[in-house]
Design a protein around this motif. Structure first.
Motif, mmCIF file in Angstrom:
data_model
loop_
_atom_site.group_PDB
_atom_site.id
_atom_site.type_symbol
_atom_site.label_atom_id
_atom_site.label_comp_id
_atom_site.label_asym_id
_atom_site.label_seq_id
_atom_site.Cartn_x
_atom_site.Cartn_y
_atom_site.Cartn_z
ATOM 1 N N THR C 73 0.801 -1.223 0.000
ATOM 2 C CA THR C 73 0.000 0.000 0.000
ATOM 3 C C THR C 73 0.836 1.277 0.000
ATOM 4 O O THR C 73 0.279 2.368 -0.028
ATOM 5 C CB THR C 73 -0.910 0.025 1.246
ATOM 6 O OG1 THR C 73 -0.069 -0.092 2.400
ATOM 7 C CG2 THR C 73 -1.881 -1.133 1.228
ATOM 8 N N ARG C 74 2.136 1.170 0.069
ATOM 9 C CA ARG C 74 2.962 2.384 0.115
ATOM 10 C C ARG C 74 2.765 3.177 -1.183
ATOM 11 O O ARG C 74 2.575 2.636 -2.244
ATOM 12 C CB ARG C 74 4.426 2.058 0.365
ATOM 13 C CG ARG C 74 5.121 1.257 -0.729
ATOM 14 C CD ARG C 74 5.900 2.085 -1.671
ATOM 15 N NE ARG C 74 6.381 1.317 -2.813
ATOM 16 C CZ ARG C 74 5.740 1.254 -3.966
ATOM 17 N NH1 ARG C 74 4.584 1.847 -4.138
ATOM 18 N NH2 ARG C 74 6.239 0.557 -4.968
ATOM 19 N N SER C 75 2.829 4.503 -1.054
ATOM 20 C CA SER C 75 2.621 5.384 -2.199
ATOM 21 C C SER C 75 3.931 5.672 -2.916
ATOM 22 O O SER C 75 5.012 5.356 -2.428
ATOM 23 C CB SER C 75 2.047 6.723 -1.722
ATOM 24 O OG SER C 75 0.837 6.515 -1.051
ATOM 25 N N VAL C 76 3.782 6.297 -4.069
ATOM 26 C CA VAL C 76 4.910 6.927 -4.755
ATOM 27 C C VAL C 76 4.995 8.352 -4.231
ATOM 28 O O VAL C 76 3.967 9.026 -4.107
ATOM 29 C CB VAL C 76 4.660 6.955 -6.278
ATOM 30 C CG1 VAL C 76 5.767 7.734 -6.995
ATOM 31 C CG2 VAL C 76 4.541 5.538 -6.813
ATOM 32 N N ILE C 77 6.187 8.814 -3.903
ATOM 33 C CA ILE C 77 6.313 10.200 -3.448
ATOM 34 C C ILE C 77 7.364 10.927 -4.274
ATOM 35 O O ILE C 77 8.311 10.308 -4.780
ATOM 36 C CB ILE C 77 6.629 10.290 -1.943
ATOM 37 C CG1 ILE C 77 6.435 11.738 -1.483
ATOM 38 C CG2 ILE C 77 8.020 9.788 -1.622
ATOM 39 C CD1 ILE C 77 6.192 11.883 -0.006
ATOM 40 N N ILE C 78 7.137 12.213 -4.435
ATOM 41 C CA ILE C 78 8.071 13.069 -5.165
ATOM 42 C C ILE C 78 8.421 14.239 -4.253
ATOM 43 O O ILE C 78 7.524 14.921 -3.754
ATOM 44 C CB ILE C 78 7.427 13.599 -6.455
ATOM 45 C CG1 ILE C 78 7.023 12.430 -7.349
ATOM 46 C CG2 ILE C 78 8.377 14.551 -7.190
ATOM 47 C CD1 ILE C 78 5.970 12.792 -8.367
ATOM 48 N N PHE C 79 9.719 14.433 -4.039
ATOM 49 C CA PHE C 79 10.187 15.630 -3.342
ATOM 50 C C PHE C 79 10.763 16.590 -4.377
ATOM 51 O O PHE C 79 11.428 16.163 -5.320
ATOM 52 C CB PHE C 79 11.293 15.286 -2.333
ATOM 53 C CG PHE C 79 10.852 14.365 -1.240
ATOM 54 C CD1 PHE C 79 10.028 14.819 -0.214
ATOM 55 C CD2 PHE C 79 11.258 13.033 -1.214
ATOM 56 C CE1 PHE C 79 9.621 13.962 0.806
ATOM 57 C CE2 PHE C 79 10.858 12.176 -0.202
ATOM 58 C CZ PHE C 79 10.032 12.636 0.802
ATOM 59 N N ARG C 80 10.510 17.881 -4.183
ATOM 60 C CA ARG C 80 11.188 18.891 -5.007
ATOM 61 C C ARG C 80 11.924 19.824 -4.073
ATOM 62 O O ARG C 80 11.314 20.380 -3.142
ATOM 63 C CB ARG C 80 10.193 19.666 -5.866
ATOM 64 C CG ARG C 80 10.917 20.671 -6.778
ATOM 65 C CD ARG C 80 10.010 21.246 -7.824
ATOM 66 N NE ARG C 80 8.928 22.004 -7.226
ATOM 67 C CZ ARG C 80 7.893 22.486 -7.918
ATOM 68 N NH1 ARG C 80 7.792 22.287 -9.215
ATOM 69 N NH2 ARG C 80 6.955 23.163 -7.300
ATOM 70 N N VAL C 81 13.213 19.980 -4.339
ATOM 71 C CA VAL C 81 14.045 20.776 -3.431
ATOM 72 C C VAL C 81 15.311 21.213 -4.161
ATOM 73 O O VAL C 81 15.957 20.408 -4.837
ATOM 74 C CB VAL C 81 14.363 19.961 -2.148
ATOM 75 C CG1 VAL C 81 15.046 18.636 -2.469
ATOM 76 C CG2 VAL C 81 15.176 20.760 -1.161
ATOM 77 N N GLY C 82 15.622 22.485 -4.066
ATOM 78 C CA GLY C 82 16.882 23.000 -4.616
ATOM 79 C C GLY C 82 17.023 22.782 -6.109
ATOM 80 O O GLY C 82 18.150 22.634 -6.603
ATOM 81 N N GLY C 83 15.911 22.720 -6.818
ATOM 82 C CA GLY C 83 15.988 22.494 -8.259
ATOM 83 C C GLY C 83 16.085 21.040 -8.662
ATOM 84 O O GLY C 83 16.126 20.718 -9.850
ATOM 85 N N HIS C 84 16.147 20.154 -7.671
ATOM 86 C CA HIS C 84 16.146 18.712 -7.917
ATOM 87 C C HIS C 84 14.747 18.146 -7.677
ATOM 88 O O HIS C 84 13.966 18.708 -6.893
ATOM 89 C CB HIS C 84 17.075 17.986 -6.941
ATOM 90 C CG HIS C 84 18.514 18.373 -7.009
ATOM 91 N ND1 HIS C 84 19.468 17.609 -7.630
ATOM 92 C CD2 HIS C 84 19.182 19.450 -6.510
ATOM 93 C CE1 HIS C 84 20.654 18.196 -7.512
ATOM 94 N NE2 HIS C 84 20.504 19.311 -6.833
ATOM 95 N N ALA C 85 14.448 16.991 -8.290
ATOM 96 C CA ALA C 85 13.286 16.194 -7.900
ATOM 97 C C ALA C 85 13.766 14.808 -7.489
ATOM 98 O O ALA C 85 14.731 14.287 -8.059
ATOM 99 C CB ALA C 85 12.291 16.081 -9.049
ATOM 100 N N ILE C 86 13.114 14.239 -6.487
ATOM 101 C CA ILE C 86 13.395 12.875 -6.042
ATOM 102 C C ILE C 86 12.109 12.088 -6.208
ATOM 103 O O ILE C 86 11.060 12.511 -5.707
ATOM 104 C CB ILE C 86 13.842 12.855 -4.567
ATOM 105 C CG1 ILE C 86 15.125 13.675 -4.382
ATOM 106 C CG2 ILE C 86 14.008 11.431 -4.061
ATOM 107 C CD1 ILE C 86 15.434 13.993 -2.926
ATOM 108 N N CYS C 88 10.504 8.331 -5.502
ATOM 109 C CA CYS C 88 10.842 7.117 -4.758
ATOM 110 C C CYS C 88 9.609 6.565 -4.066
ATOM 111 O O CYS C 88 8.583 7.234 -3.985
ATOM 112 C CB CYS C 88 11.932 7.412 -3.723
ATOM 113 S SG CYS C 88 11.495 8.679 -2.529
ATOM 114 N N PRO C 89 9.681 5.333 -3.553
ATOM 115 C CA PRO C 89 8.594 4.840 -2.715
ATOM 116 C C PRO C 89 8.533 5.645 -1.422
ATOM 117 O O PRO C 89 9.567 6.075 -0.903
ATOM 118 C CB PRO C 89 8.992 3.379 -2.446
ATOM 119 C CG PRO C 89 10.445 3.284 -2.747
ATOM 120 C CD PRO C 89 10.756 4.340 -3.749
#
Lengths: 256, 256, 256
Positions: C73-86, C88-89
């Motif tokens: 049930t874990r989601s997909v997550i996206i972080f945006r920070v400092g011009g980067h995107a991550i 990951c699960p």
């Protein structure tokens, strides 16, 4: 456009990404990994493999980091030869590579006055990658334009082992093994006489130019793709068959 | 612009760099490594993995070197199918890949009259990379323009293992294991009946579509991302749990 | 032109090629592998290594797949920070990376409503690579233009271990070891007092800023290139010398 930069090290799975990141952030468009699985801190085996792989590469800045003396007094050295540049610690690892690229030419040697690095333990990231990026950016032929380059030092040279060759035998060192188990000696193929078979470790073994000329599982002595005499088994493991490892000295003898 | 070239081999850490260098020196701009850790000289496992990986690749010249017969009489073969080209030794390794790319289409087969290679032991560098570069340069659709290509041979085919399926059981071979320990069988997922559980090696095990549906450490039978029946453990090692390895035959039975 | 995409995973030798193929087929021109040898299904060690490697990377979409809960049930997550995107699960693995990139900034978090994937067992290929490709194509700064992105969730955070620090000692966990055998602790270098030596496992060991300041084969405590306290041996194996492995807690004490 910047020159190609190739990366070679004994860094294993994690650290190379930091070096590549440093290069890409400095605008290097074409970074090629050669290998990061060189035997850890083993200058001789690393020099052997790279002296065989780099002559097949395009003209590039070849950044080599096998650096057991990191953080000590060893310098950074740059060789320029045949349109290539080699950036490496001045511990000998780059010398056989420079010689392999040189042909009749003589490698030029440069030092590089780099800024004090962020760490004393990861000069691949903090010194060698930035130096390689600087050279790739100005161009290998324009090395002298980098204000911090000088050319006064005498580089550390390194000779790969050489065999002891007699009339009817030779004593040869195993210089490397590969993933197939083939044991590669320090004897150039040209030094093996034209005989059909030799005696190795008490076994009579055919001398033949391809693995498939003997039965599957049978041993042979051949001249491999690096131009060195190899102890091999067709579709098997030569090092295990002959019970040898890197650094062992093996006697090969023949009638004649 | 030249076509993309992908490289796959059982060469391990050092030799692939020579192949890549040969390609870049011949002007190939986009070289992609798929894997160089295929099981050494294992044609069946290599064909399995590549038949699962290459259908996800862009149209390219796929250069595959798993070549226990290097230096023997085996030919170089080229398949063209679905806009892709496959260059490999004619030992069967490329056939399941060509089939996986073919769909309803029939792969075309070509041979290549190459110049005598520099070595009898490293055709990846001396034969396959140059042939792949030549095809990538003229374009996959223009293969026939290469003067040295002929199309008269019958390629060596290879069938991956298939299960022996009865009314209430099947006998399936472990065709590969992955780095997580999952044991992948030769049984297509479509051949497993719609049952909730099966018996494997004396254990009753649930049949379920995702690892996380059982507790951490618990075994399951699932249809994996390759479409094959797999023996797995949630966040654990299926091969160890079921005590199986590549080549073993396992009986899976069910009520019905 | 699309953004750079970097790939990191615990996938080992075969599966990464499928992810890369998916990206290249979707038009991503610059795919960089960071590492695919992260410790299998180990979120903490993976987060440690990536939080040290990714700050050296260019601005990119960093696709990280260490995903023991795949298919759950874990989601997909996206972080945006400092011009980067991550991408990951949402199991915490990306959080220390986002923090390492953030500085004073606060990472933004997004979810992604992806189409049902082809498999329940290989979301790297079927979910994460397509999501990374979509972000790289619209541009990291344009993330909100993707219709399926929402920003309502609270991400799973993860704290790397931290030492227990007393007046004359600390209790520190070994958080990782590298291929040279150096044992990296969870203690930031700034927390080690300015002493010349410490006691570790009953041994008096010098504290010094470079390996080469002690004799070859001698132990030392140093602050490594990651900024953490390390147990090392000059040109040797610190983990073996101190008999420690990942997860062990070590007491380091000093006079003062």
């Amino acid at each position: 456009m910047s020159s190609i930069v190739t990366l070679s090290s004994d860094f294993g799975p994690y650290y190379p990404a930091a070096m590549r990141g440093v290069l890409v952030r400095r605008g290097i468009e074409h970074v090629m990994d050669l290998t990061h699985e060189l035997p850890a801190q083993d200058i001789i085996q690393s020099a052997f493999w790279l002296s065989k792989l780099i002559p097949y590469q395009p003209r590039a800045v070849h950044c080599i980091v096998v650096d057991p003396g990191v953080g000590g007094t060893r310098s950074v050295i740059i060789f320029r030869v045949g349109g290539h540049a080699i950036v490496c610690p001045d511990n000998g690892v780059g010398w056989p590579v420079a010689e392999a690229l040189a042909g009749e030419e003589r490698p030029e040697a440069f030092t590089f006055e780099h800024v004090p690095p962020e760490s004393h333990t990861f000069h691949g990231r903090d010194v060698f990658a930035p130096v390689a990026a600087a050279i790739a950016t100005v161009g290998i032929g324009q090395l002298e334009r980098l204000p911090t380059v000088e050319s006064t030092m005498v580089p550390t040279t390194l000779s790969l082992p050489t065999p002891d060759i007699g009339k009817n035998h030779l004593e040869t060192e195993i210089i490397a093994t590969d993933g197939f188990g083939t044991a590669i000696t320090d004897t150039p193929g040209s030094r093996l006489p034209a005989v059909d078979s030799v005696e190795v470790a008490g076994q009579r073994v055919p001398v033949i130019d391809r693995y498939g000329a003997v039965e599957v599982g049978a041993p042979l002595v051949t001249v491999g793709s690096h131009g060195h005499v190899e102890l091999a088994v067709n579709q098997g493991d030569g090092a295990t068959h002959f019970d040898v490892d890197v650094g062992d000295v093996v006697r090969i003898s023949w009638n004649g």
